[in-house]
Design an enzyme around this catalytic site. Sequence first.
Site, mmCIF file in Angstrom:
data_model
loop_
_atom_site.group_PDB
_atom_site.id
_atom_site.type_symbol
_atom_site.label_atom_id
_atom_site.label_comp_id
_atom_site.label_asym_id
_atom_site.label_seq_id
_atom_site.Cartn_x
_atom_site.Cartn_y
_atom_site.Cartn_z
ATOM 1 N N CYS A 1 2.073 7.189 10.474
ATOM 2 C CA CYS A 1 2.091 7.649 9.087
ATOM 3 C C CYS A 1 3.249 8.597 8.815
ATOM 4 O O CYS A 1 3.249 9.311 7.810
ATOM 5 C CB CYS A 1 0.771 8.299 8.708
ATOM 6 S SG CYS A 1 -0.640 7.197 8.921
ATOM 7 N N GLY B 1 -7.101 -0.041 2.343
ATOM 8 C CA GLY B 1 -8.247 0.823 2.589
ATOM 9 C C GLY B 1 -8.033 1.807 3.715
ATOM 10 O O GLY B 1 -7.088 2.582 3.696
ATOM 11 N N ARG C 1 0.845 -1.195 0.000
ATOM 12 C CA ARG C 1 0.000 0.000 0.000
ATOM 13 C C ARG C 1 0.879 1.244 0.000
ATOM 14 O O ARG C 1 2.085 1.179 0.234
ATOM 15 C CB ARG C 1 -0.904 0.013 1.238
ATOM 16 C CG ARG C 1 -0.148 0.100 2.556
ATOM 17 C CD ARG C 1 -1.048 0.507 3.705
ATOM 18 N NE ARG C 1 -0.365 0.418 4.990
ATOM 19 C CZ ARG C 1 0.460 1.326 5.474
ATOM 20 N NH1 ARG C 1 0.765 2.399 4.750
ATOM 21 N NH2 ARG C 1 1.024 1.170 6.666
ATOM 22 N N GLY D 1 -4.631 4.116 3.382
ATOM 23 C CA GLY D 1 -3.534 3.651 2.540
ATOM 24 C C GLY D 1 -4.067 2.622 1.567
ATOM 25 O O GLY D 1 -4.655 1.625 1.998
#
Length: 243
Positions: free
Chosen positions: A180, A162, A83, A151
């Site tokens: 993140c 998702g 991702r 992501g």
Amino acid sequence: MNRVLYVRNLGRISYSEGLRVQEKLQRQHLDDLAGKTKEPARDTLLLCEHQPVYTTGYRKGQLPSSEEDRLTKLGAEFHRTNRGGLITYHGPGQLVVYPVLNLAHFRKSIKWYICQLEKSVIRACQSFGIQAQMSPDTGVWVGDRKICAIGVHGSRFITTHGFALNCNPDMTWFRHIVPCGIVGKGVTSLSMELGRNVKIQDAIPTMVASFAEQFDCSEIRHEYQDVPTGRKSEGDASCSTSV
């Protein structure tokens, strides 16, 4: 257009199990595009909750193995994924949603898709009386606190991965990372913002309805669980974006 959204609640499962279900549905979509199936693939919303796990995306290099060792010693799993985005945490009390969609049925744009995911979560938060918003940093925010991380991955406009909406997770797991990769900002949850306990099962109906409305789905059909282990439990090219 009559868009049907299929919803499957997987309950609490490992990250690997969730990934296998996504890959199975993604393969059905790709086989459908190649004309290898008799039945059309279904646009499906997978709902689940994971055991404690830290995951990283591919953006801006890889996390050193020393960090992986440190995090797994805390008792969490660790997975490197395809991702978009950097490191995040998933665990009990967090509603994880994996839409496996063919964006040709909606709009063939990953940028548009991520924006729609953000708006879906904002709708859900508003239903709880929480004023959430987007920001230059992907995800959904309440002030400078992230309530939902996003992501995604797309291959031939078939989506996987998702978003994760914090309902009532143990927030101490986030202290061991920079969520993140965004320095100077925090994380929050539905429960923290409302001052009461909001469980995953409390958020699911609102989140599904908000998603269906944002993606203009005229019908929602619920399916039974389908975990690969059999255990029941509580873009022309590939691209990935985050987070």
